[in-house]
Design an enzyme around this catalytic site. Sequence first.
Site, PDB file in Angstrom:
ATOM      1  N   GLY A  18      20.603  70.662   7.743  1.00  0.00           N
ATOM      2  CA  GLY A  18      20.055  69.645   7.718  1.00  0.00           C
ATOM      3  C   GLY A  18      19.873  69.415   9.351  1.00  0.00           C
ATOM      4  CB  SER A  19      20.122  66.114  11.399  1.00  0.00           C
ATOM      5  OG  SER A  19      18.679  65.905  10.820  1.00  0.00           O
ATOM      6  CB  THR A  20      23.970  69.842  11.396  1.00  0.00           C
ATOM      7  OG1 THR A  20      24.000  70.663  10.196  1.00  0.00           O
ATOM      8  CG2 THR A  20      25.317  69.033  10.509  1.00  0.00           C
ATOM      9  CG  PHE A  21      19.390  74.850  13.110  1.00  0.00           C
ATOM     10  CD1 PHE A  21      20.262  75.357  11.959  1.00  0.00           C
ATOM     11  CD2 PHE A  21      18.320  74.427  12.821  1.00  0.00           C
ATOM     12  CE1 PHE A  21      19.857  76.796  13.067  1.00  0.00           C
ATOM     13  CE2 PHE A  21      18.111  75.670  13.638  1.00  0.00           C
ATOM     14  CZ  PHE A  21      18.670  77.020  13.129  1.00  0.00           C
TER      15      PHE A  21
END
Length: 584
Positions: free
Chosen positions: A314-317
Amino acid sequence: MVGENRLLNLSLLLALFFSLITVTLLNLQVFRTDRYRTLSEENCFKKEIVVPVRGSIISSDNAVIATSKRYFSLYGEVSKINMDAGAIGKLSELIAIQPDSINALIKMSRIYDERDVLLKSNLDIATVTFLEENGGMYQGLSIRSHPRRFYPYEYVYSHVLGYVGNITQTEYEKYKQLGYSITDFIGKTGVERSYEKYLKGQNGIKYFETDVYGRVIREIEKKNAVEKINGNDVYVTLNHRMQMYIDTLMTENESGCILLLDAKDGSVISMYSKPSFDPNIFVYGIRRDMWDYLKRNPLSPFLNRCTDGVYPPGSTFKILTTLSGLNEGFIDSQTYFQECNGSIMISNRIFNCWSTHYELDLLEAFKQSCDVYYYQLGMKIGLDKLARYAYLSGFGDAVGIDIYEESNGLVPDTKYLNKKYGRNGWGIGQTANLSIGQGDLLVTPIQMASFLLAILNGGEKIIPHIVDSIIDKQNEVRFRHKKKINGKLVFSNEDMAFIRLCMTEAVNGDKGTGAGAKSSLCSISGKTGTAENSAGIPHAWFVSYFPSDNPEVVCVIVLENSGHGGEMAAPFAKRIAEKWMNMK
């Protein structure tokens, strides 16, 4: 004349008869003396494997998290066990093991020319008492007291420590030259497997005089007796108080994991995966129905989600996407893209954002986790360049932690997508998805933790570790961990400092998605992630470090089927950081 011939023939027969007797006696008494002496001794004397005490595993705050206890075990001398179906049936009823299983154990011992077979571990006192009082009914059986593995905290450490179980035929072939017996237990997973050679110790050998029923009369001295050598104690970096706290924190969550690393050297402070299992069930032989239940459980209780579980990040990437764009020179802190009105059209398809953000610069786009901004950034970078940066940052390959259970994950590039979908089966939308950590991308929590660890250490890709040192019974150091570095990130110190600022703002700034982690006791920096899940509710991610100005701990949280990372996982990080500060 006839009488004389008969007398001659009789004399020749007698001579031949006595010659055969003489040869047989010579063969028995002279030429084969050693062999028959050995067989005689085997009937009078009994060789017994003396099991060493397996080394303990001790936490960084001196809690004994794996040790040994004494159990009663039932052994059978293969040559003397009554193999009659009736006798095996009675034995089966007594020790609650199927006759087929008993026969299989005996057969395996015969294959490997083992004198004794372990029939059952962890005998209860009633069975021990009955066998002691009625030994004559079960010829060739003996009860021995042996140390066996004991895990006092049951499921809490099962994935990181692993478990021990009966040695298999394949394992025995591998280890028999090291003095292992077919009746031994051996590390199967986790620390127990990785550090088996230190934990096991060395089997001893004793000899006993026995009666005609195989019962021991007394121990005797023989020159080929061997003293056992107990195993070494393994000191791990895990903090027991924190591990137990995380266990209570995860009470309401059905599945997920939490991983804490020391922000300076990569030592594992806590590794918690749920669901789990009690490793004690393997010590005395797991029932077939229990084994089948654990293996078929759709929640995969044997899976160490911290190292072996794979998820879309998800947005941690977006941490990686940001650094890649900065390194390529496509963006800086003041870069704006087409404003976010809640969605954007990419190749005749609408790609949605989770909110409407309007016009944002890079810092605000990261802080508010604007998908529309990152779709555009990802397409500017390009699929293969973004995939290349992911590979260079440690994704798509095991990090090399000191347990075997670790997945590589998956970083999709053009070659992979062509193979999976065909050359015309995918498009630029795959690049947009990759930029926000979706699509075919899969990472492990420990890869994400290691990436963040490298950012905090000037780009050095420090390999995480669980074992700190190994001490033998004479208090001599047999092993001490030395810091290992697997290359360096390609990003500049300036860009990594900027991403740290972004993470601090994501928690502590206005409109930050990580506000749920904001604490008055400890400044936390982090990034939320909400990973789409084809099976239902999204997985909630939060990756962080604390304190922000002088990092001590890297924290990665994945709560499966839980919803938004900012709402569900970020508050966990706050509670963990505050617990850490209170423990100091």
